[in-house]
Design a protein around this motif. Structure first.
Motif: not given
Length: 300
Positions: A137-145
């Motif tokens: 139930k966490a929102q990952p934000g790892y689609d970046n440089f």
């Protein structure tokens, strides 16, 4: 145990001994230059390999590396530094000749890829962490440089630690920088949802080459702030490298005036660097590391 650790008078050199050895299980007692060593666990005793003696091994014996040894090295290596204790890397172990033959073209068919008993592909991996977040139930934000840089740093720290540990066990290895030259081929062959950043060929050495030359330490040390290099600095720091017989031979057989031209005109050319950079960025986008990097995406 003390072979090669004597001083010029032939007596045991305790200082040299301590530089070469580490053991949490050992108790050292030195008296009148004589050494008594008591160890509770001989199997945990370790000889440290000096980095001054480090060398790349490209020829391997037919002896295999058993799973227990390989996995113990990987297990220990994963205790190296890591961002946020996330361990942003994965390792693909390749043993079969069929798979090594498929990987070889991605590494310019360097013979050690098919001749080594084991090929390790180390990947920058935010996929596992992202899946963990999604399942909790966490929102990952790892689609970046930035996330790629963090994962690549983790992966390369792990890789170097693994190499050091393997060398301590008597294994030889060669680091293949070609991994990021044609990453999409490797991604397709190994079915990777992550980004390959390093490849290691690993085996028991069947050669004993000389260590590679290095620049003097003064060439890389900057105190307090970065100090740029003068012409005299460049002359001083590269004098030894340029005057090695093998360097002179490189220039002769390639019809080049200077050693630097070997690198700029043959080994790492501007055109190759620019084309490979485009392929690398495209692979990063395909692997999900550029979803939010619109500026870079537009350039692609």
């Amino acid at each position: 145990l003390v072979t090669g650790l004597q001083n010029r008078e032939g007596r045991f050199d305790s200082a040299r001994y301590l530089k070469k050895t580490v053991s949490a299980e050992a108790v050292f007692c030195f008296h009148d230059e004589e050494c008594m060593i008591y160890r509770t666990h001989l199997k945990n005793y370790r000889f440290m390999v000096s980095q001054y003696e480090r060398k790349s091994i490209r020829k391997y014996s037919n002896k295999d590396i058993d799973d227990e040894l390989l996995e113990s090295l990987i297990d220990e290596a994963q205790h190296t530094q890591t961002m946020g204790n996330l361990q942003l890397y994965s390792v693909v172990i390749t043993r079969s000749m069929e798979m090594k033959a498929k990987l070889a073209p991605a590494h310019f068919n360097q013979p050690m890829v098919t001749e080594a008993p084991v090929v390790l592909t180390i990947c920058a991996d935010f996929n596992r962490t992202t899946r963990w977040c999604e399942e909790r139930k966490a929102q990952p934000g790892y689609d970046n440089f930035l996330s790629f840089m963090n994962a690549a740093t983790d992966a390369l720290l792990f890789t170097q630690t693994l190499c050091n540990l393997a060398e301590e066990k008597g294994l030889g290895y060669c680091f293949l920088g070609t991994t990021i030259y044609m990453p999409q081929q490797i991604i397709n062959i190994l079915k990777l949802p992550v980004m390959p950043v390093a490849t290691i060929t690993l085996g028991w050495p069947d050669e004993n080459p000389n260590p590679s030359d290095r620049l003097p330490k003064e060439a890389i040390i900057h105190k307090e702030t970065y100090r740029d290099y003068s012409k005299q600095d460049i002359d001083n720091y590269y004098h030894k490298k340029e005057n090695l017989e093998e360097s002179k031979e490189f220039c002769r057989i390639n019809h080049k005036e200077t050693l630097a031209q070997i690198f700029t005109d043959i080994r790492y050319t501007r055109n190759d660097n620019e084309q490979i950079s485009i392929s690398l960025l495209e692979a990063l986008k395909n692997q999900g590391f550029m979803e939010k990097s619109s500026v870079i995406n537009n350039k692609l």
